[in-house]
Design a protein around this motif. Structure first.
Motif, PDB file in Angstrom:
ATOM      1  N   SER A 155     -12.304   2.067   0.011  1.00  0.00           N
ATOM      2  CA  SER A 155     -12.450   2.254  -1.430  1.00  0.00           C
ATOM      3  C   SER A 155     -13.865   2.677  -1.823  1.00  0.00           C
ATOM      4  CB  SER A 155     -12.062   0.965  -2.168  1.00  0.00           C
ATOM      5  OG  SER A 155     -12.847  -0.128  -1.725  1.00  0.00           O
ATOM      6  N   ALA A 183       0.832  -1.208   0.000  1.00  0.00           N
ATOM      7  CA  ALA A 183       0.000   0.000   0.000  1.00  0.00           C
ATOM      8  C   ALA A 183       0.865   1.255   0.000  1.00  0.00           C
ATOM      9  CB  ALA A 183      -0.940  -0.010   1.204  1.00  0.00           C
ATOM     10  N   GLU A 242      -3.198  11.170   1.335  1.00  0.00           N
ATOM     11  CA  GLU A 242      -2.548   9.901   1.007  1.00  0.00           C
ATOM     12  C   GLU A 242      -2.756   8.883   2.118  1.00  0.00           C
ATOM     13  OE1 GLU A 242       1.048  11.547  -1.858  1.00  0.00           O
ATOM     14  OE2 GLU A 242       1.316  11.502   0.323  1.00  0.00           O
ATOM     15  N   SER A 253     -13.782   6.391  -1.404  1.00  0.00           N
ATOM     16  CA  SER A 253     -12.880   7.066  -2.339  1.00  0.00           C
ATOM     17  C   SER A 253     -13.532   7.284  -3.697  1.00  0.00           C
ATOM     18  CB  SER A 253     -11.580   6.261  -2.506  1.00  0.00           C
ATOM     19  OG  SER A 253     -11.830   5.026  -3.139  1.00  0.00           O
ATOM     20  N   ARG A 300      -5.819   7.168   1.346  1.00  0.00           N
ATOM     21  CA  ARG A 300      -5.639   6.198   0.251  1.00  0.00           C
ATOM     22  C   ARG A 300      -4.925   4.936   0.739  1.00  0.00           C
ATOM     23  NH1 ARG A 300      -3.736  11.254  -3.098  1.00  0.00           N
ATOM     24  NH2 ARG A 300      -5.769  12.051  -3.769  1.00  0.00           N
ATOM     25  N   ILE A 301      -3.976   5.097   1.645  1.00  0.00           N
ATOM     26  CA  ILE A 301      -3.304   3.928   2.219  1.00  0.00           C
ATOM     27  C   ILE A 301      -4.316   3.057   2.950  1.00  0.00           C
ATOM     28  CG2 ILE A 301      -1.655   3.191   3.991  1.00  0.00           C
ATOM     29  CD1 ILE A 301       0.014   5.709   3.204  1.00  0.00           C
ATOM     30  N   VAL A 313       4.147  11.690   3.459  1.00  0.00           N
ATOM     31  CA  VAL A 313       2.776  11.222   3.283  1.00  0.00           C
ATOM     32  C   VAL A 313       1.816  12.286   3.808  1.00  0.00           C
ATOM     33  CG1 VAL A 313       1.106   9.434   3.888  1.00  0.00           C
ATOM     34  CG2 VAL A 313       3.479   8.821   3.464  1.00  0.00           C
ATOM     35  N   ARG A 365      -6.517   1.161   0.449  1.00  0.00           N
ATOM     36  CA  ARG A 365      -5.825   0.032  -0.188  1.00  0.00           C
ATOM     37  C   ARG A 365      -5.631  -1.123   0.796  1.00  0.00           C
ATOM     38  NH1 ARG A 365      -3.835   0.292  -5.094  1.00  0.00           N
ATOM     39  NH2 ARG A 365      -4.048   2.261  -6.214  1.00  0.00           N
ATOM     40  N   VAL A 413       1.121   4.280  -3.002  1.00  0.00           N
ATOM     41  CA  VAL A 413       0.744   5.667  -2.685  1.00  0.00           C
ATOM     42  C   VAL A 413       1.960   6.599  -2.682  1.00  0.00           C
ATOM     43  CG1 VAL A 413      -0.254   7.165  -0.923  1.00  0.00           C
ATOM     44  CG2 VAL A 413      -1.317   4.965  -1.421  1.00  0.00           C
ATOM     45  N   THR A 414       3.109   6.138  -2.158  1.00  0.00           N
ATOM     46  CA  THR A 414       4.272   7.020  -2.013  1.00  0.00           C
ATOM     47  C   THR A 414       5.288   6.880  -3.128  1.00  0.00           C
ATOM     48  OG1 THR A 414       5.585   5.420  -0.738  1.00  0.00           O
ATOM     49  CG2 THR A 414       4.029   6.810   0.491  1.00  0.00           C
TER      50      THR A 414
END
Length: 549
Positions: free
Chosen positions: A404, A51, A78, A407, A81-82, A74, A85, A55-56
């Motif tokens: 998700s 993950a 983000e 998101s 988003r982590i 981060v 995921r 993202v990074t």
């Protein structure tokens, strides 16, 4: 974005890294004891590494396990988003607050391992995508709806997004794309009602007409766009959003924008709506039907917003807020108000100096904190210097898009946190940044309580028409601005004039708006003045320049 208290002396940079964590023994940090049903730690560490890699951009086999995630650059978006995921990979929620609480990738993996196997409902479980069933409003949406009920002409909860388009869009395709967006995202095509409690009910209501106007110059077009987007909504009738375009006679340019009531929109919705509108426009312009997968409906979103709650300690968070929100000093602005009660909000808009946004990102990484902590430190020091008081509250929005389902949704998926950074105007840059970062981290690790519940933890005091937790808002607008990708029509986002703002003084940093970014301060002139807000903006920029010197 983060919050906590910290020292007001010179602090080594290593302390700034530690300040973004939460002490061992905190109720949110589980103790490992005995076997825990679920996956082994190596499998979980692999999922965390994967993950973070996506993202990074870091290699999955080279994750710095014991470095604070903010030290890796981060951002709060983000982090969401982590979590999304990880939730998909592990089939279980990972609360955003736990990343702030655990701080490092190693700590996060240990916490997931310790809590694996805990029963929970999957986000959206038992709900079809696009489900039209009525759904409860979140506490934040409830506040917004009730404010609208009592003040239907209030403009402080208008959210606006605008683009400058080179050329003339296909008007029929654009109108069809608006209709598609209206049907696809059910918070836009819903009635907001009250029966025992506020709720949202998707309805078969027509899409708002695409307002079409003509102006001689681009400046006149901006005025027309601002005027049309500032008209009030009527939520109970399903009047939730408004799209407008203005063609410019003297240039082959069109301005397009929309306004949405905040109850149905947040900063994270910008990218979702811009992507979906672009895809729909391009499809209709080519004679096709858009083929996007169904978007989450209000009931699916409402269930997803609560899926993580079995994994957080709400009692410990309540105790944190009881200790934090009482006893703050209300802001008193030098010079007082500049206009009578009821005067519309006004704006101060300054460019960020060239290179400042990049400099802040680099400084934040060197201190092991987020850019938000650096900007907030400068804002807090500037405010404290001007008002002669350092113990005041600052409101800031927090992102709820931790899985998700969320998101992919367009809606109001934020809450507001009252930060108490206690920023000392005489502290060194390192000390001020560390103290602010610590305050942010503590508050963000207790973000699972709604602002309405936090407000209920305040001690009773005399009645006032001011928000007792904070009178100023600070926002780092590091959301994606939303690229409007209409085929053959280059476009650029621009920050429009706001119809209203919610705080007495509402400051926003736009690090990616325009060539250098912008610092925008909206204010209520019946509370303060443009002269004070200009001095505040200049004081903040001076502090930031001093940090980077």
């Amino acid at each position: 974005m983060p919050a906590s208290t910290g020292p007001h002396a010179v602090v080594p940079l290593a302390a700034a890294v530690a300040a973004e964590g939460v002490a061992a023994g905190d109720p949110g940090r589980p103790e490992r004891g005995g076997d825990v049903a679920g996956r082994g730690l190596p499998e979980i560490r692999a999922a965390v590494a994967a993950a973070l890699a996506v993202v990074t951009g870091l290699p999955a086999d080279d994750v710095p396990w014991d470095t604070g995630l903010t030290a890796l650059g981060v951002t709060s978006l983000e982090i969401g988003r982590i979590c999304a995921r990880l939730g998909d990979a592990l089939g279980r929620p990972v609360p955003i607050s736990q990343i702030y609480r655990q701080r490092t990738a190693a700590g996060l993996a240990e916490w997931i391992h310790a809590t694996d196997g805990r029963p929970h409902a999957a986000p959206g479980e038992g709900t079809e995508a696009g489900d039209d069933t009525r759904a409860p409003l979140s506490p934040t949406q409830t506040f917004m709806f009730m404010k609208h009920v009592f003040k239907p002409d209030d403009l402080s909860l208008h959210s606006v997004r605008c683009w400058r388009i080179e050329g003339r869009p296909d008007r029929a395709a654009l109108a069809a794309a608006v209709e598609y967006l209206h049907r696809r995202h059910r918070y836009l095509s819903a009635e907001y009602l009250f029966q025992e409690q506020p709720y949202v009910r998707p309805a078969d209501l027509p899409a708002p007409p695409l307002g079409a106007f003509l102006a001689d110059t681009e400046e006149e077009a901006k005025d027309v766009l601002a005027r049309e987007l500032a008209k009030p909504f009527r939520l109970v009738r399903g009047d939730v959003w408004r799209p407008v375009f203005v063609a410019v006679r003297q240039a082959h340019v069109t301005l397009f924008g929309y306004a949405v009531h905040h109850v149905a929109f947040d900063g994270g919705s910008s990218e979702v709506l811009a992507h979906d509108l672009s895809a729909a426009y391009n499809a209709y312009a080519e004679g096709r039907t858009p083929g996007l997968e169904p978007a989450p409906g209000p009931r699916e979103v409402a269930e997803a917003l609560e899926a993580h709650l079995p994994y957080v300690d709400l009692d410990a968070q309540r105790e944190y807020w009881r200790r934090t929100i009482n006893g703050m000093t209300p802001l008193e602005y030098p010079g007082g108000a500049e206009a009578p009660r009821g005067t519309p909000c006004r704006m101060i808009d300054l460019p960020l100096p060239a290179g400042l946004a990049d400099g802040v990102r680099g400084l934040a990484q060197r201190h092991g904190v987020s850019p938000f902590a650096v900007y907030l430190s400068a804002y807090g020091q500037g405010m404290a210097e001007l008002i002669g008081e350092h113990d005041f509250g600052v409101g800031t929005p927090v992102n709820r898009r931790g899985n998700s389902v969320l998101s992919r949704a367009a809606g109001c998926l934020i809450d507001i946190l009252p930060l108490r950074p206690r920023t000392d105007p005489d502290a060194s840059p390192a000390a001020s940044i560390a103290a602010t970062a610590g305050a942010v981290a503590e508050a963000f690790s207790a973000q699972d309580l709604s602002i309405s519940e936090i407000a209920g933890l305040q001690l009773k005091t005399e009645s006032t028409d001011r928000n007792r937790m904070f009178q100023t808002m600070f926002v780092l607008q590091d959301n994606g601005l939303g690229e409007l990708a209409l085929k053959g029509l280059p476009s650029q986002f621009f920050r429009p004039r706001y119809p209203g703002v919610s705080g007495e003084v509402h400051a926003e940093v736009w690090p990616a708006a325009g060539t250098h970014g912008r610092l925008v301060i909206g204010y209520h002139p019946d509370r303060t003045s443009g002269a004070f807000c200009t001095r505040l903006a200049e004081a903040m920029l001076d502090r930031l320049s001093g940090y980077l010197a």
